[in-house]
Scaffold this motif. Structure first.
Motif, PDB file in Angstrom:
ATOM      1  N   TYR A 241       0.819  -1.220   0.000  1.00  0.00           N
ATOM      2  CA  TYR A 241       0.000   0.000   0.000  1.00  0.00           C
ATOM      3  C   TYR A 241       0.852   1.270   0.000  1.00  0.00           C
ATOM      4  CZ  TYR A 241      -3.207   3.607   1.467  1.00  0.00           C
ATOM      5  OH  TYR A 241      -3.910   4.778   1.539  1.00  0.00           O
ATOM      6  N   ALA A 242       1.874   1.305   0.844  1.00  0.00           N
ATOM      7  CA  ALA A 242       2.688   2.532   0.964  1.00  0.00           C
ATOM      8  C   ALA A 242       4.131   2.151   1.300  1.00  0.00           C
ATOM      9  CB  ALA A 242       2.100   3.438   2.040  1.00  0.00           C
ATOM     10  N   PRO A 243       4.844   1.621   0.296  1.00  0.00           N
ATOM     11  CA  PRO A 243       6.183   1.075   0.565  1.00  0.00           C
ATOM     12  C   PRO A 243       7.190   2.103   1.071  1.00  0.00           C
ATOM     13  CG  PRO A 243       5.684   1.062  -1.797  1.00  0.00           C
ATOM     14  CD  PRO A 243       4.420   1.439  -1.105  1.00  0.00           C
ATOM     15  N   ASN A 244       6.901   3.390   0.856  1.00  0.00           N
ATOM     16  CA  ASN A 244       7.871   4.405   1.301  1.00  0.00           C
ATOM     17  C   ASN A 244       7.465   5.087   2.601  1.00  0.00           C
ATOM     18  OD1 ASN A 244       9.557   4.005  -0.971  1.00  0.00           O
ATOM     19  ND2 ASN A 244       8.083   5.176  -2.201  1.00  0.00           N
ATOM     20  N   SER A 245       6.441   4.558   3.256  1.00  0.00           N
ATOM     21  CA  SER A 245       5.944   5.201   4.477  1.00  0.00           C
ATOM     22  C   SER A 245       6.806   4.841   5.681  1.00  0.00           C
ATOM     23  CB  SER A 245       4.504   4.741   4.735  1.00  0.00           C
ATOM     24  OG  SER A 245       4.480   3.333   4.932  1.00  0.00           O
ATOM     25  N   HIS A 246       6.628   5.615   6.758  1.00  0.00           N
ATOM     26  CA  HIS A 246       7.274   5.263   8.024  1.00  0.00           C
ATOM     27  C   HIS A 246       6.811   3.893   8.499  1.00  0.00           C
ATOM     28  CE1 HIS A 246       8.256   9.626   9.425  1.00  0.00           C
ATOM     29  NE2 HIS A 246       9.164   9.124   8.601  1.00  0.00           N
ATOM     30  N   GLY A 247       5.545   3.577   8.249  1.00  0.00           N
ATOM     31  CA  GLY A 247       4.996   2.290   8.684  1.00  0.00           C
ATOM     32  C   GLY A 247       5.753   1.127   8.048  1.00  0.00           C
ATOM     33  N   ALA A 248       6.003   1.240   6.733  1.00  0.00           N
ATOM     34  CA  ALA A 248       6.746   0.178   6.032  1.00  0.00           C
ATOM     35  C   ALA A 248       8.172   0.104   6.569  1.00  0.00           C
ATOM     36  CB  ALA A 248       6.744   0.443   4.523  1.00  0.00           C
ATOM     37  N   GLU A 249       8.754   1.276   6.773  1.00  0.00           N
ATOM     38  CA  GLU A 249      10.137   1.327   7.289  1.00  0.00           C
ATOM     39  C   GLU A 249      10.220   0.636   8.662  1.00  0.00           C
ATOM     40  OE1 GLU A 249      12.806   4.981   8.810  1.00  0.00           O
ATOM     41  OE2 GLU A 249      11.660   5.402   6.998  1.00  0.00           O
ATOM     42  N   ASP A 250       9.260   0.938   9.526  1.00  0.00           N
ATOM     43  CA  ASP A 250       9.310   0.399  10.886  1.00  0.00           C
ATOM     44  C   ASP A 250       9.072  -1.117  10.905  1.00  0.00           C
ATOM     45  OD1 ASP A 250       9.795   2.934  11.733  1.00  0.00           O
ATOM     46  OD2 ASP A 250       7.779   3.307  12.527  1.00  0.00           O
ATOM     47  N   TYR A 251       8.095  -1.583  10.153  1.00  0.00           N
ATOM     48  CA  TYR A 251       7.831  -3.029  10.197  1.00  0.00           C
ATOM     49  C   TYR A 251       8.941  -3.829   9.503  1.00  0.00           C
ATOM     50  CZ  TYR A 251       3.541  -2.820  12.811  1.00  0.00           C
ATOM     51  OH  TYR A 251       2.640  -2.648  13.837  1.00  0.00           O
ATOM     52  N   LEU A 252       9.589  -3.242   8.496  1.00  0.00           N
ATOM     53  CA  LEU A 252      10.720  -3.953   7.897  1.00  0.00           C
ATOM     54  C   LEU A 252      11.879  -4.010   8.898  1.00  0.00           C
ATOM     55  CD1 LEU A 252      11.527  -5.367   5.285  1.00  0.00           C
ATOM     56  CD2 LEU A 252      12.620  -3.250   4.535  1.00  0.00           C
ATOM     57  N   SER A 253      12.039  -2.919   9.626  1.00  0.00           N
ATOM     58  CA  SER A 253      13.102  -2.884  10.633  1.00  0.00           C
ATOM     59  C   SER A 253      12.818  -3.914  11.750  1.00  0.00           C
ATOM     60  CB  SER A 253      13.187  -1.458  11.181  1.00  0.00           C
ATOM     61  OG  SER A 253      13.832  -1.428  12.400  1.00  0.00           O
ATOM     62  N   LEU A 254      11.553  -4.031  12.130  1.00  0.00           N
ATOM     63  CA  LEU A 254      11.193  -5.032  13.145  1.00  0.00           C
ATOM     64  C   LEU A 254      11.462  -6.447  12.623  1.00  0.00           C
ATOM     65  CD1 LEU A 254       9.938  -5.520  15.972  1.00  0.00           C
ATOM     66  CD2 LEU A 254       7.707  -5.684  14.845  1.00  0.00           C
ATOM     67  N   ALA A 255      11.111  -6.679  11.360  1.00  0.00           N
ATOM     68  CA  ALA A 255      11.354  -8.003  10.764  1.00  0.00           C
ATOM     69  C   ALA A 255      12.853  -8.324  10.783  1.00  0.00           C
ATOM     70  CB  ALA A 255      10.805  -8.054   9.337  1.00  0.00           C
ATOM     71  N   ARG A 256      13.664  -7.335  10.429  1.00  0.00           N
ATOM     72  CA  ARG A 256      15.128  -7.542  10.427  1.00  0.00           C
ATOM     73  C   ARG A 256      15.622  -7.840  11.837  1.00  0.00           C
ATOM     74  NH1 ARG A 256      15.906  -3.388   6.242  1.00  0.00           N
ATOM     75  NH2 ARG A 256      16.189  -4.585   4.338  1.00  0.00           N
ATOM     76  N   GLU A 257      15.098  -7.081  12.806  1.00  0.00           N
ATOM     77  CA  GLU A 257      15.523  -7.274  14.199  1.00  0.00           C
ATOM     78  C   GLU A 257      15.175  -8.687  14.670  1.00  0.00           C
ATOM     79  OE1 GLU A 257      14.051  -4.201  16.840  1.00  0.00           O
ATOM     80  OE2 GLU A 257      14.845  -5.246  18.592  1.00  0.00           O
ATOM     81  N   ILE A 258      14.035  -9.164  14.251  1.00  0.00           N
ATOM     82  CA  ILE A 258      13.605 -10.499  14.674  1.00  0.00           C
ATOM     83  C   ILE A 258      14.456 -11.586  14.016  1.00  0.00           C
ATOM     84  CG2 ILE A 258      11.665 -12.103  14.371  1.00  0.00           C
ATOM     85  CD1 ILE A 258       9.986  -9.464  15.102  1.00  0.00           C
ATOM     86  N   LEU A 259      14.851 -11.328  12.780  1.00  0.00           N
ATOM     87  CA  LEU A 259      15.750 -12.288  12.125  1.00  0.00           C
ATOM     88  C   LEU A 259      17.108 -12.320  12.821  1.00  0.00           C
ATOM     89  CD1 LEU A 259      15.050 -11.845   8.319  1.00  0.00           C
ATOM     90  CD2 LEU A 259      14.368 -13.700   9.836  1.00  0.00           C
TER      91      LEU A 259
END
Ligand code: ADP
Ligand code: MG
Length: 278
Positions: A241-259
């Motif tokens: 929906y909004a790949p350049n949003s803060h929301g996308a940035e934050d959830y990708l960062s969370l995914a990376r942290e979990i990995l």
């Protein structure tokens, strides 16, 4: 496979938003993810554009009928599957009331399946009933989304007690892995105060149980972002929906942290409180 339940018995704290977008973020990072919608409101299914018509099988048929996981599971993208829900699930609580072993049906159904998923992520309903108990017996890790709010601590001890009892009676491997701060507004003092209160609460209760002794705040905080609230109406994850949003940035960062924590998971739990204030 890492098995995670996103739980908080309060509604509106960011469970579904986190379950859907974390699952989608991990899928974007090439992990194979199965998202499980365990809420009769079926918000996770709707968020990803899955609306079940009459006669289509759902997680209800898994819990209350004879369906297998592969009967019910659908592919969203090559890396993301969902086990969807619909309102039928609201009847499960009552229908399972007299059933022996009703808390472990989900676990047994998934164990019967040959799965090639790296992650299973369960979006839980806002209650501590039989559906949430099924999540707690089927997973190893609990993620707790918290909204920085003056009532954030309210109900936390009941949730922790429930996790503790399930770990003692039904699922010895269960632990509270971490807390995700959702709808975070860096400019407010409340966020910092709530983080400190939760941390103190957990540390002061650590001696009673080990299920949260290795829990921590995830470094990634999910900022309040209107795009996250808009995405479900379009049946899309934040990344579509909004790949350049803060929301996308934050959830990708969370995914990376979990990995990143995947490798350390095996040795956690041997320490005293691993809380860090970020
Ligand atoms: P829960 O599943 O715990 O009930 P939701 O994930 O559905 O909570 O979130 C509650 C509401 O807040 C939803 O309308 C959702 O779109 C919105 N929301 C969740 N996270 C955010 C955020 N970081 N920024 C803005 N709105 C959010
Ligand atoms: Mg929800």
């Amino acid at each position: 496979m890492r098995k995670i339940a996103v739980i908080n018995q309060k509604g509106g704290v960011g469970k579904t938003t986190t379950a859907v977008n974390l699952a989608s973020g991990l899928a974007l990072l090439q992990k194979k993810v199965c998202l499980v919608d365990l809420d009769p409101q079926s918000h996770a299914s709707l968020h990803l554009g899955v609306t079940l018509g009459g006669g289509e099988t759902s997680i209800y048929d898994l819990l209350c009928g004879e369906s297998t996981v592969s009967d019910v599971r659908r592919q969203i993208t090559p890396h993301l599957d969902i086990v969807p829900a619909n309102l039928d699930l609201a009847a499960a609580e009552l229908e399972l009331a007299g059933e022996v072993g009703r808390e472990v049906i989900l676990r047994d159904r998934f164990e019967a399946e040959d799965s090639n998923h790296d992650f299973m992520i369960i979006d839980c309903p806002p209650s501590l009933g039989v559906l949430t108990l099924n999540a707690l017996t089927a997973v190893d890790e609990v993620f707790l989304p918290l909204q920085p709010h003056f009532l954030a601590l309210h109900g936390l001890s009941k949730l922790l007690r429930t996790i503790d009892i399930v770990s003692k009676r039904l699922n010895p491997g269960l632990r509270l892995e971490g807390i995700v701060l959702c709808m975070y507004e860096a400019s407010t003092r409340l966020a910092a105060e709530v983080s400190r209160d939760v941390e103190e609460f957990l540390v002061s209760n650590t001696s009673q149980s080990s299920v949260w002794s290795s829990a921590r705040f995830f470094q990634t905080k999910i900022r309040r972002n209107i795009r996250l609230a808009e995405a479900p109406s379009f049946g899309q994850s934040i990344f579509d929906y909004a790949p350049n949003s803060h929301g996308a940035e934050d959830y990708l960062s969370l995914a990376r942290e979990i990995l990143e924590t995947s490798s350390s998971v095996a040795c956690s739990g041997n320490d005293t409180a691993a809380f860090s204030r970020n």
